[in-house]
Write an enzyme that holds these catalytic residues in place. Structure first.
Site, PDB file in Angstrom:
ATOM      1  N   HIS A  31     -21.943  -5.074  31.538  1.00 43.02           N
ATOM      2  CA  HIS A  31     -21.232  -4.665  30.314  1.00 43.02           C
ATOM      3  C   HIS A  31     -20.820  -3.193  30.369  1.00 43.02           C
ATOM      4  CE1 HIS A  31     -21.667  -8.421  28.048  1.00 43.02           C
ATOM      5  NE2 HIS A  31     -22.836  -8.533  28.651  1.00 43.02           N
ATOM      6  N   THR A  32     -20.679  -2.676  31.574  1.00 40.44           N
ATOM      7  CA  THR A  32     -20.181  -1.303  31.728  1.00 40.44           C
ATOM      8  C   THR A  32     -18.685  -1.285  32.048  1.00 40.44           C
ATOM      9  OG1 THR A  32     -21.030  -1.444  33.975  1.00 40.44           O
ATOM     10  CG2 THR A  32     -22.313  -0.118  32.412  1.00 40.44           C
ATOM     11  N   SER A  64      -7.755 -29.621  40.257  1.00 42.55           N
ATOM     12  CA  SER A  64      -9.025 -29.071  40.731  1.00 42.55           C
ATOM     13  C   SER A  64      -9.990 -30.208  41.000  1.00 42.55           C
ATOM     14  CB  SER A  64      -9.635 -28.133  39.691  1.00 42.55           C
ATOM     15  OG  SER A  64     -10.993 -27.886  40.040  1.00 42.55           O
ATOM     16  N   GLY A 119     -19.567 -21.454  34.998  1.00 45.21           N
ATOM     17  CA  GLY A 119     -20.286 -21.060  33.792  1.00 45.21           C
ATOM     18  C   GLY A 119     -21.708 -20.617  34.045  1.00 45.21           C
ATOM     19  N   SER A 123     -19.088 -16.005  38.074  1.00 48.74           N
ATOM     20  CA  SER A 123     -17.666 -15.657  38.085  1.00 48.74           C
ATOM     21  C   SER A 123     -16.772 -16.681  38.766  1.00 48.74           C
ATOM     22  CB  SER A 123     -17.498 -14.279  38.735  1.00 48.74           C
ATOM     23  OG  SER A 123     -16.282 -13.736  38.365  1.00 48.74           O
ATOM     24  N   SER A 124     -17.018 -17.925  38.418  1.00 52.31           N
ATOM     25  CA  SER A 124     -16.127 -18.973  38.928  1.00 52.31           C
ATOM     26  C   SER A 124     -14.717 -18.801  38.375  1.00 52.31           C
ATOM     27  CB  SER A 124     -16.663 -20.355  38.545  1.00 52.31           C
ATOM     28  OG  SER A 124     -16.617 -20.556  37.135  1.00 52.31           O
ATOM     29  N   GLU A 157      -6.736 -13.651  32.282  1.00 50.17           N
ATOM     30  CA  GLU A 157      -7.927 -14.080  31.539  1.00 50.17           C
ATOM     31  C   GLU A 157      -7.931 -13.488  30.117  1.00 50.17           C
ATOM     32  OE1 GLU A 157     -11.336 -14.673  33.870  1.00 50.17           O
ATOM     33  OE2 GLU A 157     -12.704 -14.816  32.180  1.00 50.17           O
ATOM     34  N   ASP A 169     -15.155  -8.705  37.523  1.00 52.43           N
ATOM     35  CA  ASP A 169     -15.171  -9.972  38.242  1.00 52.43           C
ATOM     36  C   ASP A 169     -13.971 -10.107  39.181  1.00 52.43           C
ATOM     37  OD1 ASP A 169     -17.378 -10.400  36.704  1.00 52.43           O
ATOM     38  OD2 ASP A 169     -16.518 -12.040  35.520  1.00 52.43           O
TER      39      ASP A 169
END
Ligand code: ADP
Ligand code: MG
Length: 379
Positions: A31-32, A64, A119, A123-124, A157, A169
């Site tokens: 979270h930086t 997919s 999930g 970082s899929s 995203e 990510d």
């Protein structure tokens, strides 16, 4: 069946090439990134593979192997933020972001296949975006750099899928190198590859997926981010990254109680990244352990994004002899990393599994993280 054959069965033609983009674990610096601070991710061997062939009729077709049986067919001209439901929004968002940035790209047939657990905080989603971005960059001759592609993937995203993630990510998936962690400054994207010779020092980095699914779209992440931005504004800073640990006590005095722990986490976490990099530079990998565990405590007590499963995994791993452990990724479930002696990996995994069983939790899935390569063309 190989991937080219699978592509042919799906679309009736051969792909023009195949690209891979990995998932990641972040060693420290959680979270930086959206506070424009430091992060230290490594890429995983697990990756999304994308086989692609260009189309000239304005259609984007997406499949997919992990996304269900059907092919999603989209018209490029119809792509708009929020218009594509489900997983297809990630690759479609990349094509939308490229076009929105003025790149004259057309459609494509795309087949995706992944061994990055979805999930799980690994970082899929960025791997999906970056595999698509790398393929488009090469096939359409865009000549974009890896950081430029990462920024476009992040825009996909943020704006198209609607998840307000930072840049870590996508930068990890695009820019990581084998055997190294990526020391990234999220403010200006300057980066340094820091060697991490785990195996050479008889160490292993365990990844324990708690199988508790987070959903970063549920607003909790956005609320945390908004809290950080509000605190920065109250302090007259462009981002919390600009606050030094030495200035922390005075800054906390100026903030409402509910914002204080958020700021404390971000400032101390940023400092932990620098401590971790110093340990890696000195070749003292085990010194990373206490930094990881302190980072977890901060995420648990100040940022409040851990959950009982990740807390238990950290506690059980450390009790079983790990040098340190922490949740990795955005939180609300996902995975825990633990730094262990290679010879202790099985024992620590067994201890965490036993603790989960005793608590009535589903069995965690264990991987070993080997610092791997970022996005690349396979053929
Ligand atoms: P993380 O990135 O940590 O894995 P996210 O919630 O950001 O978690 O992204 C997970 C989402 O990405 C899934 O819900 C799914 O929509 C999409 N996704 C990831 N991998 C695949 C895949 N192989 N096929 C289809 N969708 C995928
Ligand atoms: Mg994600």
């Amino acid at each position: 069946m190989n991937t080219a054959t699978a592509f042919g069965e799906l679309y009736g033609r051969a792909p023009e090439g195949e690209w891979a983009a990995p998932g990641r674990v972040n060693l420290i610096g959680e979270h930086t990134d959206y506070n424009l601070g430091f992060v230290l991710p490594i890429a995983l061997p697990q990756a999304v593979r994308a086989q692609i062939r260009r189309r000239d009729d304005g259609l984007l077709r997406l499949y997919s192997a992990q996304g269900g049986p059907e092919v999603t067919e989209l018209r490029l001209d119809d792509l708009a933020p929020g218009s594509v439901p489900g997983w297809a929004a990630y690759p479609a968002g990349v094509v939308w972001a490229l076009r929105a940035a003025g790149h004259a790209v057309g459609g494509a047939d795309v087949r995706l296949e992944s061994d990055v657990p979805g999930g799980a905080g690994l970082s899929s989603s960025a791997a999906l975006e970056c595999a698509t971005a790398a393929a488009y960059n090469d096939l359409y001759g865009l000549g974009l750099s890896a950081p430029e592609l990462a920024q476009l993937a992040q825009r996909a995203e943020n704006a198209f899928v609607g998840v307000p993630c930072g840049i870590m990510d996508q930068m990890a998936s695009m820019c990581c190198r084998p055997g190294a962690a990526l020391f990234l400054d999220s403010r200006d994207l300057t980066m340094r590859q820091v060697p991490v010779d785990l195996a050479g020092q008889g160490l292993a980095l365990l990844v324990l997926d708690t199988r508790v699914k987070h959903d970063l779209g549920d607003g909790a992440y956005a609320a945390l981010r908004a809290g950080c931005e509000k605190a920065a504004a109250l302090l007259g800073l462009s981002a919390l990254r600009s606050l030094d640990p030495s200035g922390l006590p005075a800054a906390l005095d100026r903030l409402p109680a509910e914002l204080q722990p958020l700021v404390r986490h971000v400032v101390t976490e940023n400092a932990r990244v620098e401590t971790a990099v110093a340990a890696l530079d000195a070749g003292e990998l085990t010194a990373l352990g206490p930094v990881l565990t302190a980072g977890h405590a901060s995420l648990r007590d100040d940022y409040r994004v851990s959950c009982p499963e990740t807390d238990l995994a950290v506690e059980a791993a450390v009790a079983a002899g790990a040098y340190g452990a922490r949740m990795t990724g955005g939180g609300f479930g996902g995975s825990v990393i633990a730094l262990v002696d290679a010879t202790a990996a099985d024992r620590v995994t067994a201890a965490v599994t036993a603790a989960f069983r005793a608590a009535g939790y589903a069995e965690p899935r264990a991987l070993t993280a080997v610092p791997a390569e970022g996005a690349r063309r396979l053929r």
